[in-house]
Design an enzyme around this catalytic site. Structure first.
Site: not given
Length: 219
Positions: A9, A34, A36, A38, A67, A69, A142, A148-150, A180-181, A203
């Site tokens: 990502s 990937h 994202d 948003m 993706h 969002m 998801m 948000f990442g992490g 994803d996630g 990450s």
């Protein structure tokens, strides 16, 4: 059935060192990027627009998995395809889980020459969308709340993956199953064992040795 694909990502790229990291990705065993998108409304964050996508497409030959969002995927899917998206996924929730609208957008994406698929948030059941699976090239589950990442991996989302795998076999379909996630050294195997064949990793890839981390997920 399907070979494993790692889709790093770009949300987690080190933006002070983009060129060098893209060069590493190009030489790695990653096949996809990937991307994202948003809008600050559908999810509480802002990321990348079509101009940024066009730049990544020019700089990196990898397959680009976009993706969306966003609140209005019907408007934005064609725009991102025009600017280089190879595959576009959109959230069912953004179309009020309306099967007619979902099917129409999948048909439009295919008509524009791209691959398409649907995404569901953790609190959205996947079973109601069985009728559109035949039009999906990929279904994205998801395993965190989008935006948000992490975040920590929600292991109970693997039940959706298992259902998708069973339906793919029962209906003789060929869509990929992406997650994803929260993908890391502990969770990626759980996802693969449940039936995923496409892993989005942010990450975990970019905060470690990029090439070795990707290779490790493919062993």
């Amino acid at each position: 059935m399907n070979s494993i694909v790692i889709a790093p990502s770009i949300l987690s790229l080190d933006y002070s060192n983009v060129s060098a990291q893209l060069e590493i990705l190009k030489e790695s065993k990653a096949e996809w990027l990937h991307f994202d998108v948003m809008d600050g409304h559908f999810v509480p964050n802002l990321t990348f627009g079509p101009d940024i996508l066009r730049g990544f497409k020019k700089a990196c030959p990898l397959f680009i998995d976009v993706h969306l969002m966003v609140e209005d995927p019907e408007t934005y899917a064609p725009i991102f395809i025009k600017n280089g998206a190879d595959l576009v996924t959109f959230h069912t929730e953004a179309l009020n889980d309306d099967l007619t609208r979902i099917q129409k957008l999948l048909d439009e994406i295919h008509g524009l020459g791209a691959k398409g698929g649907i995404v569901v948030k953790p609190n959205t059941a996947i079973e109601p969308f069985e009728s559109v699976l035949q039009s999906c090239d990929l279904v994205l589950i998801m395993s965190v709340e989008p935006g948000f990442g992490g975040q920590k991996f929600k292991a109970d989302m693997l039940k959706k993956v298992e259902w998708l795998k069973e339906k793919r076999e029962a209906l003789s379909l060929s869509y990929r199953i992406e997650i994803d996630g929260g993908i890391n050294q502990d969770t990626f195997r759980l996802a693969l064992n449940a039936g995923c064949d496409t892993l989005v990793a942010g990450s975990y890839v970019f905060k470690n040795d990029i090439a070795k981390t990707i290779e490790g997920m493919l062993e």
